[in-house]
Design a protein around this motif. Structure first.
Motif, PDB file in Angstrom:
ATOM      1  N   ALA A  22      41.550  50.186  23.874  1.00 50.38           N
ATOM      2  CA  ALA A  22      40.306  49.609  24.394  1.00 50.38           C
ATOM      3  C   ALA A  22      40.116  50.144  25.803  1.00 50.38           C
ATOM      4  O   ALA A  22      41.024  50.735  26.377  1.00 50.38           O
ATOM      5  CB  ALA A  22      40.386  48.087  24.399  1.00 50.38           C
ATOM      6  N   ALA A  23      38.939  49.892  26.326  1.00 49.29           N
ATOM      7  CA  ALA A  23      38.675  50.333  27.690  1.00 49.29           C
ATOM      8  C   ALA A  23      39.592  49.566  28.643  1.00 49.29           C
ATOM      9  O   ALA A  23      39.924  48.408  28.390  1.00 49.29           O
ATOM     10  CB  ALA A  23      37.213  50.072  28.032  1.00 49.29           C
ATOM     11  N   PRO A  24      40.034  50.208  29.744  1.00 49.56           N
ATOM     12  CA  PRO A  24      40.912  49.498  30.676  1.00 49.56           C
ATOM     13  C   PRO A  24      40.218  48.277  31.286  1.00 49.56           C
ATOM     14  O   PRO A  24      38.993  48.240  31.403  1.00 49.56           O
ATOM     15  CB  PRO A  24      41.232  50.545  31.741  1.00 49.56           C
ATOM     16  N   VAL A  25      41.013  47.266  31.617  1.00 48.51           N
ATOM     17  CA  VAL A  25      40.479  46.065  32.253  1.00 48.51           C
ATOM     18  C   VAL A  25      40.543  46.266  33.764  1.00 48.51           C
ATOM     19  O   VAL A  25      41.600  46.602  34.299  1.00 48.51           O
ATOM     20  CB  VAL A  25      41.313  44.823  31.866  1.00 48.51           C
ATOM     21  N   HIS A  26      39.412  46.079  34.429  1.00 48.13           N
ATOM     22  CA  HIS A  26      39.400  46.242  35.882  1.00 48.13           C
ATOM     23  C   HIS A  26      39.668  44.916  36.560  1.00 48.13           C
ATOM     24  O   HIS A  26      38.847  43.997  36.489  1.00 48.13           O
ATOM     25  CB  HIS A  26      38.067  46.830  36.342  1.00 48.13           C
ATOM     26  N   ALA A  27      40.828  44.809  37.204  1.00 48.76           N
ATOM     27  CA  ALA A  27      41.166  43.575  37.919  1.00 48.76           C
ATOM     28  C   ALA A  27      40.453  43.521  39.263  1.00 48.76           C
ATOM     29  O   ALA A  27      40.132  42.456  39.766  1.00 48.76           O
ATOM     30  CB  ALA A  27      42.671  43.485  38.114  1.00 48.76           C
ATOM     31  N   LEU A  28      40.212  44.685  39.847  1.00 50.66           N
ATOM     32  CA  LEU A  28      39.427  44.757  41.081  1.00 50.66           C
ATOM     33  C   LEU A  28      38.328  45.787  40.887  1.00 50.66           C
ATOM     34  O   LEU A  28      38.586  46.880  40.374  1.00 50.66           O
ATOM     35  CB  LEU A  28      40.306  45.167  42.276  1.00 50.66           C
ATOM     36  N   LYS A  29      37.119  45.416  41.276  1.00 49.16           N
ATOM     37  CA  LYS A  29      35.991  46.317  41.073  1.00 49.16           C
ATOM     38  C   LYS A  29      35.283  46.565  42.397  1.00 49.16           C
ATOM     39  O   LYS A  29      34.268  45.946  42.697  1.00 49.16           O
ATOM     40  CB  LYS A  29      35.011  45.699  40.066  1.00 49.16           C
ATOM     41  N   GLY A  30      35.866  47.427  43.210  1.00 46.68           N
ATOM     42  CA  GLY A  30      35.198  47.800  44.452  1.00 46.68           C
ATOM     43  C   GLY A  30      35.239  46.717  45.511  1.00 46.68           C
ATOM     44  O   GLY A  30      34.209  46.204  45.915  1.00 46.68           O
ATOM     45  N   VAL A  44      39.539  32.975  48.290  1.00 45.37           N
ATOM     46  CA  VAL A  44      39.518  31.884  47.321  1.00 45.37           C
ATOM     47  C   VAL A  44      39.077  32.401  45.963  1.00 45.37           C
ATOM     48  O   VAL A  44      38.090  33.137  45.877  1.00 45.37           O
ATOM     49  CB  VAL A  44      38.522  30.781  47.773  1.00 45.37           C
ATOM     50  N   GLY A  45      39.786  32.000  44.925  1.00 48.70           N
ATOM     51  CA  GLY A  45      39.363  32.374  43.580  1.00 48.70           C
ATOM     52  C   GLY A  45      40.168  31.621  42.549  1.00 48.70           C
ATOM     53  O   GLY A  45      41.230  31.082  42.847  1.00 48.70           O
ATOM     54  N   GLU A  46      39.654  31.590  41.323  1.00 48.66           N
ATOM     55  CA  GLU A  46      40.364  30.899  40.242  1.00 48.66           C
ATOM     56  C   GLU A  46      41.416  31.827  39.640  1.00 48.66           C
ATOM     57  O   GLU A  46      41.461  33.017  39.957  1.00 48.66           O
ATOM     58  CB  GLU A  46      39.351  30.475  39.171  1.00 48.66           C
ATOM     59  N   SER A  47      42.227  31.292  38.730  1.00 46.19           N
ATOM     60  CA  SER A  47      43.205  32.138  38.044  1.00 46.19           C
ATOM     61  C   SER A  47      42.482  33.303  37.381  1.00 46.19           C
ATOM     62  O   SER A  47      41.442  33.116  36.775  1.00 46.19           O
ATOM     63  CB  SER A  47      43.939  31.367  36.947  1.00 46.19           C
ATOM     64  N   GLY A  48      43.051  34.487  37.528  1.00 46.56           N
ATOM     65  CA  GLY A  48      42.471  35.646  36.861  1.00 46.56           C
ATOM     66  C   GLY A  48      41.334  36.304  37.610  1.00 46.56           C
ATOM     67  O   GLY A  48      40.719  37.231  37.104  1.00 46.56           O
ATOM     68  N   SER A  49      41.051  35.854  38.843  1.00 46.05           N
ATOM     69  CA  SER A  49      39.934  36.440  39.566  1.00 46.05           C
ATOM     70  C   SER A  49      40.319  37.737  40.265  1.00 46.05           C
ATOM     71  O   SER A  49      39.459  38.468  40.730  1.00 46.05           O
ATOM     72  CB  SER A  49      39.399  35.448  40.596  1.00 46.05           C
ATOM     73  N   GLY A  50      41.606  38.019  40.382  1.00 43.13           N
ATOM     74  CA  GLY A  50      42.057  39.260  41.004  1.00 43.13           C
ATOM     75  C   GLY A  50      42.639  39.074  42.387  1.00 43.13           C
ATOM     76  O   GLY A  50      42.934  40.048  43.067  1.00 43.13           O
ATOM     77  N   LYS A  51      42.848  37.825  42.815  1.00 46.97           N
ATOM     78  CA  LYS A  51      43.308  37.631  44.192  1.00 46.97           C
ATOM     79  C   LYS A  51      44.736  38.137  44.401  1.00 46.97           C
ATOM     80  O   LYS A  51      45.020  38.789  45.399  1.00 46.97           O
ATOM     81  CB  LYS A  51      43.176  36.171  44.656  1.00 46.97           C
ATOM     82  N   THR A  52      45.634  37.886  43.453  1.00 52.69           N
ATOM     83  CA  THR A  52      47.003  38.377  43.599  1.00 52.69           C
ATOM     84  C   THR A  52      47.044  39.895  43.462  1.00 52.69           C
ATOM     85  O   THR A  52      47.790  40.569  44.176  1.00 52.69           O
ATOM     86  CB  THR A  52      47.914  37.704  42.569  1.00 52.69           C
ATOM     87  N   THR A  53      46.213  40.455  42.576  1.00 49.84           N
ATOM     88  CA  THR A  53      46.154  41.910  42.435  1.00 49.84           C
ATOM     89  C   THR A  53      45.724  42.553  43.751  1.00 49.84           C
ATOM     90  O   THR A  53      46.255  43.590  44.147  1.00 49.84           O
ATOM     91  CB  THR A  53      45.170  42.298  41.310  1.00 49.84           C
ATOM     92  N   ALA A  55      46.266  41.374  46.782  1.00 49.84           N
ATOM     93  CA  ALA A  55      47.417  41.322  47.684  1.00 49.84           C
ATOM     94  C   ALA A  55      48.408  42.432  47.344  1.00 49.84           C
ATOM     95  O   ALA A  55      48.907  43.136  48.221  1.00 49.84           O
ATOM     96  CB  ALA A  55      48.092  39.962  47.583  1.00 49.84           C
ATOM     97  N   ARG A  56      48.664  42.598  46.052  1.00 52.28           N
ATOM     98  CA  ARG A  56      49.633  43.605  45.630  1.00 52.28           C
ATOM     99  C   ARG A  56      49.120  45.015  45.884  1.00 52.28           C
ATOM    100  O   ARG A  56      49.889  45.906  46.235  1.00 52.28           O
ATOM    101  CB  ARG A  56      49.967  43.416  44.150  1.00 52.28           C
ATOM    102  N   ALA A  57      47.824  45.208  45.699  1.00 52.24           N
ATOM    103  CA  ALA A  57      47.255  46.541  45.919  1.00 52.24           C
ATOM    104  C   ALA A  57      47.344  46.916  47.402  1.00 52.24           C
ATOM    105  O   ALA A  57      47.593  48.068  47.742  1.00 52.24           O
ATOM    106  CB  ALA A  57      45.808  46.585  45.432  1.00 52.24           C
ATOM    107  N   ILE A  58      47.140  45.928  48.276  1.00 50.39           N
ATOM    108  CA  ILE A  58      47.260  46.197  49.712  1.00 50.39           C
ATOM    109  C   ILE A  58      48.686  46.630  50.035  1.00 50.39           C
ATOM    110  O   ILE A  58      48.931  47.568  50.777  1.00 50.39           O
ATOM    111  CB  ILE A  58      46.860  44.953  50.536  1.00 50.39           C
TER     112      ILE A  58
END
Lengths: 326, 344
Positions: A22-30, A44-53, A55-58
């Motif tokens: 399937a197409a890749p899932v984008h956890a962060l979009k720009g 601030v964000g709910e579970s799955g909104s990309g907030k931890t991603t 932090a990890r990407a930084i």
């Protein structure tokens, strides 16, 4: 403010996780995010909104098979993504530190906590073992752990959850980092201890002139500890404003829905929330929040909104932000 | 009429093997719950909330004291598993993902408790349909597995599994603390609505005070296994009289920077270990009002108003000094004003 003066400058950051057939899932979009010295940004964000991603990407620690597709992460003007692994290793823990939840999983169970703090100091600051232990003791004092001399030799299991979390904060702050990323670091604590730990984090950040990215799903905490609020939804920032402006004049329907969730007023909540069940996956076209939005217009399903200024310093990603107040 | 649940002088101690020491988890707790009423137990980790819940369910035997459900004694072998109690007391857990069987479809999970009541298949299916309607779950969702649902929907099923036997009492152990704020608000609505429709009583164990404020009829504040204050919910939040209640309420953060944590009383340090408690008031070491007597004698629980009990020698001094205001009520007014614009 130029890139040189910012502690962190994230621009157009995209992170994807490949899916099987399937197409890749984008956890962060720009994602674009700037952090100036002395700022405490509440993300601030709910579970799955990309907030931890985010932090990890930084930190450059997106777990495989996730990949940073594009974007720029500048730390004090230096491009973290182009930096070699060795150079980055010197930066992480020394200048950028992360506090994560669940302190018992974070700490090494078979090493006394004093030595765990001292190890970080010894490794990064090039001081002697003895000096590093001295710093560890100072840090235990600074995070107000009672009887710090004795606690230097305590193992993580001998500490309560609140104290173990303070040790994790002590490790994060031991080398006086310029940027502290806190990922839901207080969610497991009791309210009384949580307030103490947050006060502590704030005063230590302010004393040392650092900046903080404070990630949480609890918008209430950010009201009292952050200077600026960023709301993330489906991998995109949807609203960003200074704390007072955000809570006095929230503009994005999603932000208002989050705030209404705390009101315990069912009529008010119903007004800002679409009933569960009629929420579908917003695929590509239009605004990512459109499916759940009570203010949706035809345009929202076809045009992707941009993050734009609706007042000085107040950004919202919405075609029809709530601007008028009595 | 007797209360639905009556707990008298409950004591629970856990010996620590090999050390000769004892964890004093619950010390002389008394409480009652009427039919259709919600009583909340609030307090920090280690205050004994969950232990009391387990004693009520008969899952652990109390060291001393009596628990009576609908006039009959519980404990000493008589638990919720006893034949005449089956299905009358139910339990909802904190982590919905961990408390649902990953290999059962939602419909099966909802039907499972009914098998132990000896219901036939047709009656079970009928009952599950009724419950699904109460929960707002579609036919399609009943065929899904837990991993296919969001945490909020999983907890909805966890609550459905509890109400399917039409219990008179549900023990809710931190039912919302694993959820996002929006899902939490939906679960709170559901619990309030179900209580109105079914008349179920709740024993709610929670440290989420804003939920407690709006769901409870009465609230008991626990500290180190002792109830230090008990009152009707609005009264407790508007006029707490125990220094610990005040400290606890003052540490709650509401999403409004103007509502500062304001209290003349702040609690230092952490809850001490419940092993070998010293005599005297359990809060004495952290309390700004403590004097020599507090360290020696345990303060009796006294009535200070209609259904308002406080265990503090100095509650009149506390009342005179503290200017606590009901931040939750203020926040609610404020949010009504703020959020009442702009929706079409």
């Amino acid at each position: 403010m130029s890139g040189e003066d910012l502690i962190l400058d994230v621009a157009d950051l995209w992170v994807a996780f490949p899916s099987y057939r399937a197409a890749p899932v984008h956890a962060l979009k720009g994602v674009d995010l700037q952090i100036a010295p002395g700022a405490m940004i509440g993300l601030v964000g709910e579970s799955g909104s990309g907030k931890t991603t985010l932090a990890r990407a930084i930190m450059g620690l997106v777990p495989p098979p996730g990949v940073v597709e594009r974007g720029r992460v500048l730390f004090a003007g230096k491009d973290l993504r182009r930096m070699d692994a060795e150079a980055r290793r010197h930066l992480l823990g020394r200048e950028i530190a992360m506090v994560i939840p669940n302190p018992r999983a974070e700490l090494n169970p078979v090493i006394p906590v004093g030595r765990q703090i001292a190890n970080v100091v010894f490794h990064h600051l090039g001081v002697s073992r003895k000096e590093a232990t001295g710093v560890a003791l100072d840090m235990l004092r600074a995070v107000r752990i009672p009887d710090p001399e004795r606690r230097l030799n305590a193992y993580p299991h001998e500490l309560s959850g609140g104290m173990a979390q303070r040790v994790v904060i002590a490790i994060a702050l031991a080398c006086s980092p310029k940027l502290v990323i806190s990922d839901d670091a207080t969610s497991g604590l009791d309210v009384t201890v949580q307030a103490q730990v947050l006060d502590l984090l704030r005063s230590m950040v302010q004393e040392k002139g650092a900046a903080t990215l404070f990630i949480t799903r609890d918008v209430a905490i950010t009201a009292h500890f952050c200077t600026r609020i960023a709301v993330i939804y489906a991998g995109q920032l949807v609203e960003m404003a200074d704390t007072r402006a955000f809570f006095a004049r929230p503009a994005h329907p999603y932000s208002i829905m989050l705030l209404a969730a705390f009101s315990h007023n069912p009529a008010l909540r119903a007004r800002w929330t679409r009933a569960a069940g009629e929420i579908a996956d917003a695929a590509g076209e239009g605004c990512a929040f459109a499916q759940r939005c009570v203010r949706r217009q035809p345009r929202c399903l076809t045009d992707i909104p941009t993050l734009r200024a609706i007042a000085p310093g107040h950004l919202a990603r919405c075609h029809y932000p709530v601007e008028e107040r009595q | 009429m007797t209360a639905l649940l009556e707990v008298n002088d409950l004591v629970k101690r856990f010996p620590i093997p090999g050390s000769g020491k004892v964890v004093q988890a619950v010390n002389d707790v008394s409480l009652t719950i009427e039919r259709g009423e919600t009583l909340s137990l609030v307090g920090e980790s280690g205050s004994g909330k969950t232990t009391i819940g387990r004693c009520v369910l008969g899952l652990i035997d109390p060291t001393a004291g009596q628990i009576r459900f609908d006039g009959r004694a519980m404990g000493r072998g008589r638990s919720i598993r006893a034949r005449d109690l089956r299905g009358r007391i139910q339990l909802v857990f904190q982590e919905p993902a961990e408390s649902l069987d990953p290999r059962m479809q939602m419909g099966e999970t909802l039907a499972e408790p009914l098998r132990y009541l000896g219901m036939n298949r047709a009656d079970r299916e009928q009952r599950v349909r009724e419950v699904a309607e109460h929960l707002g779950l579609s036919e399609r969702m009943l065929a899904l597995y837990p991993t296919e649902l969001s945490a909020g929907l999983q907890q909805r099923v966890g609550i459905g599994r509890a109400i399917v036997t039409r219990p008179e009492l549900i023990v809710l152990d931190e039912p919302t603390s694993a959820l996002d704020p929006t899902a939490r608000a939906e679960i709170v609505d559901l619990l309030i609505r179900l209580q109105g429709e079914l008349g179920t009583a709740y024993l709610l164990i929670s440290h989420d005070l804003s939920t407690v404020r709006f769901i409870s009829h009465r609230v008991a504040v626990l500290y180190l296994g002792t109830i230090v204050e008990e009152a009707e919910s609005e009264r407790l939040f508007a006029r707490p009289l125990h220094p610990y209640s005040i400290g606890l309420l003052a540490s709650v953060l509401l999403p409004d920077p103007e509502l500062k944590r304001s209290s003349s009383i702040s609690l230092e340090g952490e809850i001490p270990s419940p092993i070998d408690l010293p005599p005297g008031c359990p809060l004495a070491g952290r309390c700004p009002f403590a004097d020599a007597r507090c360290h020696k004698e345990r303060p009796p629980v006294v009535s200070v108003g209609p259904r308002h009990l406080v265990g503090c020698f100095h509650h009149d001094r506390v009342a005179a000094l503290d200017q606590t205001i009901d931040q939750f009520a203020r926040f609610q007014e404020e949010s009504n004003r703020l959020l009442s614009v702009g929706a079409d």
